[in-house]
Motif scaffolding. Sequence first.
Motif, short mmCIF file in Angstrom:
data_model
loop_
_atom_site.label_atom_id
_atom_site.label_comp_id
_atom_site.label_asym_id
_atom_site.label_seq_id
_atom_site.Cartn_x
_atom_site.Cartn_y
_atom_site.Cartn_z
N UNK A 44 0.84 -1.20 0.00
CA UNK A 44 0.00 0.00 0.00
C UNK A 44 0.87 1.25 0.00
N UNK A 45 1.94 1.21 0.78
CA UNK A 45 2.86 2.36 0.83
C UNK A 45 3.46 2.64 -0.54
N UNK A 46 3.75 1.58 -1.30
CA UNK A 46 4.32 1.76 -2.62
C UNK A 46 3.32 2.42 -3.56
N UNK A 47 2.06 2.01 -3.48
CA UNK A 47 1.01 2.62 -4.31
C UNK A 47 0.91 4.11 -3.99
N UNK A 48 0.96 4.45 -2.70
CA UNK A 48 0.86 5.85 -2.30
C UNK A 48 2.06 6.66 -2.79
N UNK A 49 3.25 6.05 -2.72
CA UNK A 49 4.44 6.75 -3.23
C UNK A 49 4.37 6.95 -4.74
N UNK A 50 3.89 5.93 -5.44
CA UNK A 50 3.79 6.03 -6.90
C UNK A 50 2.82 7.12 -7.31
N UNK A 51 1.71 7.23 -6.61
CA UNK A 51 0.74 8.27 -6.92
C UNK A 51 1.31 9.64 -6.58
N UNK A 52 2.04 9.73 -5.46
CA UNK A 52 2.64 11.01 -5.06
C UNK A 52 3.66 11.47 -6.09
#
Length: 326
Positions: free
Chosen positions: A240-248
Motif C-alpha cells: 500500500x505504501x508503494x502505491x501511495x508513493x507512486x501516486x505522489x
Amino acid sequence: MPESQDEQFGPRLPVHVDASGRAGISALAWHSLIITEHPDAFRSTVTVAVYPSLSVTRILQTPVRVERSQQITDSIRVGTIFCFLRAGRLTAEQGGNTVRMSAGSLVVLSGYQPYVLTSETSVDMTQVLISRGNLVTFGAADYRGGVRELPRTTLARSTYQFLSTFTDDLPHPETATGTSSEQALRAMLAGILNDASETRTVTAAADVARSVHVTDYINTHSRDATLSPDTVAAALNVSLRQVQRDLASSNSTFTEKVRARRLRDAIDLLRDPSWAGTTLDVIAATTGFGTLSRMRRAFQAVHSSTPQSFRANIPPTGNAGISSPF
C-alpha cells in the motif's frame, strides 16, 4: 595550508600524525573547524598519503563535530570525497541531505560544498579525496550533489577490502606499487559512482513505469465502487505504501485520480444520446460513484455544477461547454 590544487595533490610520503587536546584542534584548523565539549580529551590519529590524483587518509578519532566551510572547500579544490566507516557511528550532512553511518557504510560527498561530520562515538574511518576532474578518465564526473550513501555492491565491498589493506601499509606515491595502487583505487571508486548513478536512473525509470501502471489500473477499474488503494496494491502485488508513493510521484492522490476518471465516464454518458433516458442514479452507479449524492459532490467540486445542470445545458451538437478532466 596548501595554496593550490597542484600543491594539495603533489606526491608526498605517507605520514603519521597524532593530534590531541586543544593544541591538536588548532593544528588541524587549517582544513576543518573541530568542535567538541571536551577539547582537552580530544584525540585524533591520522595516517595520510598523497598521490598525484588523490589522497588517502585513515582517521581514528574521539567523538567530535567536524565542519568544513565553503572557504576551506574552495581552497582545497577537491572534486569528490569518499568516506568509508570502519568502526563507530557517524552522521554526515551536506546539501540538505543527512546520512547516518555505521560500521561498513560508504558515503560520497561533493568537494564543491561545505559539509559537517559528527561522530557519536570514537570512529575509525578512511577518506579518499579525489582532485577535481580526475574521475573523467574512468567515465565519472566530479560528484556535486549532497552527501549520499552508496549501496554495498560487490564492487564497493571489494574496494572496502582493498582500502583496508592499502591503509595498513600505504605505498610510496612515486613507486610502481604506489602508482598502480592509485590507478586501481581511482578506477574502483569511479566504478562505484557510475554504478550508483545507473542504479538511481533505473530506479527512477521503474518508479515512473510503476506509477503509469497504477494509473492504468485505476482507469480500467474505476467503475468498481469498491476500488481502493488496498485493492490496487493487492492486484498489482505491491505494498500500500508503494502505491501511495507512486501516486505522489505523479503529483496526485488516489481519490483525485479515481474521481477524475469517474467524472470523465459520467460526462461521456451524459453526452451520449443513447443514455438520454437513463436516470442519474443509474449513471452514478454505472460509473463507480455508487450514489447520486457522491456524483453530485464530485461535479460541484471540479466543475462548480451539478449533473442535472450539466445534462440540461447540453446543446444539440453535444458540446456541453464543460471540459473533461482529461
